[in-house]
Design a protein around this motif. Structure first.
Motif, PDB file in Angstrom:
ATOM      1  N   GLY A  12      21.007  28.023 -43.335  1.00  0.00           N
ATOM      2  CA  GLY A  12      21.552  29.631 -44.189  1.00  0.00           C
ATOM      3  C   GLY A  12      21.327  30.358 -44.116  1.00  0.00           C
ATOM      4  O   GLY A  12      21.736  31.330 -43.052  1.00  0.00           O
ATOM      5  N   LEU A  13      19.574  30.676 -45.439  1.00  0.00           N
ATOM      6  CA  LEU A  13      19.511  31.801 -44.846  1.00  0.00           C
ATOM      7  C   LEU A  13      18.617  32.317 -43.520  1.00  0.00           C
ATOM      8  O   LEU A  13      18.253  33.270 -42.678  1.00  0.00           O
ATOM      9  N   ILE A  14      17.881  30.748 -42.666  1.00  0.00           N
ATOM     10  CA  ILE A  14      17.563  31.122 -41.305  1.00  0.00           C
ATOM     11  C   ILE A  14      18.332  31.413 -40.878  1.00  0.00           C
ATOM     12  O   ILE A  14      18.463  32.121 -39.581  1.00  0.00           O
ATOM     13  N   ALA A  15      19.668  30.665 -40.491  1.00  0.00           N
ATOM     14  CA  ALA A  15      21.056  31.492 -39.339  1.00  0.00           C
ATOM     15  C   ALA A  15      21.053  33.253 -40.064  1.00  0.00           C
ATOM     16  O   ALA A  15      21.369  33.289 -38.741  1.00  0.00           O
ATOM     17  N   GLY A  16      20.762  33.652 -41.211  1.00  0.00           N
ATOM     18  CA  GLY A  16      20.743  34.945 -41.363  1.00  0.00           C
ATOM     19  C   GLY A  16      20.274  35.816 -41.151  1.00  0.00           C
ATOM     20  O   GLY A  16      20.541  37.198 -41.213  1.00  0.00           O
ATOM     21  N   GLY A  17      19.161  35.188 -40.806  1.00  0.00           N
ATOM     22  CA  GLY A  17      18.008  36.265 -40.141  1.00  0.00           C
ATOM     23  C   GLY A  17      17.040  36.639 -41.271  1.00  0.00           C
ATOM     24  O   GLY A  17      16.339  37.466 -41.190  1.00  0.00           O
ATOM     25  N   VAL A  18      17.053  35.962 -42.820  1.00  0.00           N
ATOM     26  CA  VAL A  18      16.191  36.298 -43.703  1.00  0.00           C
ATOM     27  C   VAL A  18      14.865  36.405 -42.951  1.00  0.00           C
ATOM     28  O   VAL A  18      14.711  35.190 -42.247  1.00  0.00           O
ATOM     29  N   ARG A  19      13.987  36.980 -42.997  1.00  0.00           N
ATOM     30  CA  ARG A  19      12.600  36.629 -42.775  1.00  0.00           C
ATOM     31  C   ARG A  19      12.236  36.007 -43.953  1.00  0.00           C
ATOM     32  O   ARG A  19      10.512  34.937 -43.214  1.00  0.00           O
ATOM     33  N   ALA A  20      12.255  36.021 -44.705  1.00  0.00           N
ATOM     34  CA  ALA A  20      11.313  35.545 -45.881  1.00  0.00           C
ATOM     35  C   ALA A  20      11.306  35.205 -47.242  1.00  0.00           C
ATOM     36  O   ALA A  20      12.545  35.342 -47.894  1.00  0.00           O
ATOM     37  N   LEU A  21      10.958  33.544 -47.856  1.00  0.00           N
ATOM     38  CA  LEU A  21      11.398  32.803 -49.040  1.00  0.00           C
ATOM     39  C   LEU A  21      10.535  32.931 -49.416  1.00  0.00           C
ATOM     40  O   LEU A  21       9.486  32.463 -49.174  1.00  0.00           O
ATOM     41  N   LYS A  22      11.346  33.364 -51.264  1.00  0.00           N
ATOM     42  CA  LYS A  22       9.395  33.706 -51.914  1.00  0.00           C
ATOM     43  C   LYS A  22      10.077  32.575 -52.938  1.00  0.00           C
ATOM     44  O   LYS A  22      11.361  32.294 -53.866  1.00  0.00           O
ATOM     45  N   ILE A  23       8.612  31.705 -53.715  1.00  0.00           N
ATOM     46  CA  ILE A  23       8.715  30.851 -54.665  1.00  0.00           C
ATOM     47  C   ILE A  23       8.114  31.857 -55.680  1.00  0.00           C
ATOM     48  O   ILE A  23       6.983  33.000 -55.362  1.00  0.00           O
ATOM     49  N   GLU A  24       8.901  31.707 -57.014  1.00  0.00           N
ATOM     50  CA  GLU A  24       8.342  32.293 -58.079  1.00  0.00           C
ATOM     51  C   GLU A  24       7.340  31.039 -59.039  1.00  0.00           C
ATOM     52  O   GLU A  24       7.372  29.874 -58.624  1.00  0.00           O
ATOM     53  N   GLY A  25       6.277  31.736 -60.054  1.00  0.00           N
ATOM     54  CA  GLY A  25       5.331  31.349 -60.746  1.00  0.00           C
ATOM     55  C   GLY A  25       4.110  31.790 -60.544  1.00  0.00           C
ATOM     56  O   GLY A  25       3.350  30.862 -60.821  1.00  0.00           O
ATOM     57  N   ARG A  26       3.315  33.027 -60.831  1.00  0.00           N
ATOM     58  CA  ARG A  26       2.164  33.267 -60.650  1.00  0.00           C
ATOM     59  C   ARG A  26       1.903  33.073 -62.424  1.00  0.00           C
ATOM     60  O   ARG A  26       0.697  33.274 -62.490  1.00  0.00           O
ATOM     61  N   GLN A  27       2.473  33.340 -62.584  1.00  0.00           N
ATOM     62  CA  GLN A  27       2.517  32.562 -63.937  1.00  0.00           C
ATOM     63  C   GLN A  27       1.954  31.169 -64.612  1.00  0.00           C
ATOM     64  O   GLN A  27       1.051  30.160 -65.121  1.00  0.00           O
ATOM     65  N   ARG A  28       2.493  29.913 -63.278  1.00  0.00           N
ATOM     66  CA  ARG A  28       2.578  28.493 -63.194  1.00  0.00           C
ATOM     67  C   ARG A  28       0.912  28.640 -62.939  1.00  0.00           C
ATOM     68  O   ARG A  28       0.357  29.147 -61.795  1.00  0.00           O
TER      69      ARG A  28
END
Length: 338
Positions: free
Chosen positions: A274-290
């Motif tokens: 759905g995000l691809i179809a909706g035109g979203v440019r990027a998917l982000k993963i959280e976790g710089r403290q991991r």
């Protein structure tokens, strides 16, 4: 300043991944990240924990390594400058431009103005900390400061993300898909400052390490405290996460439980098509403290899921072992509580 010899062609949905250490950065690149985001080891970075993040020298080396792999590196300068200390944040922007960062992720309007005036060729991304969630706000930031991408706050449904993405084009949108969550409005949390005197918005850290205490009680239980405030108690031998006020357990009305938020991870993987179809440019993963093992596992699973969705098939990532509290939620993407 280093730049990729030939920037990779845009993908239908780029995968933006966290790195709090050089080892995590290498793990993200090897696992298939299209871009990695990092921060400096100071209060300009909203993950300002001891032992994490990069010095200016280390950041230049990180940019060079990432570019050699044909990937992009973004630098998060996503806290709000404290009055009288603006030079610290300005220097971080200068250092990012000198290092050859592909973009800086900013939340403060003054920093956006500074970056635009002093580094007009530096790509600007708006941090989720800015909480921009309307077409009017995003259009203003694009027109006033040249913002090219906006990381949307985690309060929008998939339908709202899709509509907003269409309304603000050609400004790109980026959304969080996995990792820690916060019950507070993005960039507005003050809980930590009440107990520790330090805010994640201006000091870059929630529950600073110097305020955290674990104490073993006479019966073997372990209590977690921030300064003089007990925020959780765990039975001997049971797992205990890093203590934050929003995920503490408290006694109220004769019942003990999580009053703000239970330990749960965001996992919006089933919304990738759905995000691809909706035109979203990027998917982000959280976790710089991991750690780098977390980064390697999560990035590899999302890389596989995105590639499968682009190819016309789709299988959900298997990430149960990486979820906080062993549980996950799609959060506001489907907003089932309505």
């Amino acid at each position: 300043m280093t730049r990729p010899a030939s920037p990779p062609a845009p993908k239908p949905l780029a995968l933006v991944c966290p790195a709090g250490t050089p080892a995590a950065l290498d793990a993200a690149v090897e696992a298939g990240a299209d871009a990695v985001y990092c921060g400096y080891a100071d209060a300009t970075n909203a993950r300002n924990f001891p032992g994490l993040n990069f010095s200016p020298v280390e950041m230049r080396a990180a940019v060079a390594r990432t570019h050699r792999a044909g990937r992009a590196l973004y630098i998060a300068i996503n806290t709000f400058p404290r009055a009288g200390e603006e030079a610290v944040w300005h220097r971080a922007v200068d250092n990012a431009a000198e290092a050859g960062a592909d973009a800086v992720i900013l939340a403060d309007l003054g920093l956006l103005a500074y970056a635009q005036a002093h580094h007009p060729n530096l790509r600007l991304h708006l941090s989720v900390q800015a909480a921009a969630s309307t077409p009017e706000a995003i259009r203003y930031l694009a027109q006033a400061f040249g913002v090219q991408r906006v990381v949307l706050p985690r309060v929008l449904t998939l339908a709202e993300v899709t509509a907003l993405t269409a309304a603000v084009a050609p400004v790109e949108t980026e959304v969080f898909a996995f990792g820690g969550m916060c019950v507070m409005a993005e960039g507005r949390c003050q809980l930590s400052s009440y107990v520790t005197g330090q805010s994640p918005n201006t000091h870059g850290v929630c529950s600073p390490a110097g305020a955290v205490q674990f104490r073993r009680e006479a019966g073997g239980d372990v209590t977690a405290r921030l300064n003089d405030i007990t925020i959780d108690r765990h039975a001997a031998g049971s797992p205990a996460g890093y203590p934050t006020l929003c995920k503490g357990r408290f006694r109220a009305n004769g019942t003990t439980g999580y009053l703000f938020e239970e330990p749960t991870s965001l996992n919006a993987a089933d919304h990738i098509p759905g995000l691809i179809a909706g035109g979203v440019r990027a998917l982000k993963i959280e976790g710089r403290q991991r750690g780098h093992a977390y980064v390697a596992r999560v990035v590899a699973e999302f890389r596989r899921a995105i590639d499968a969705a682009v190819a016309g098939g789709f299988t959900l990532p298997d990430l149960a072992s990486e979820m906080e509290g062993g549980r996950a939620t799609a959060g506001a993407y489907d907003r089932r509580w309505r």
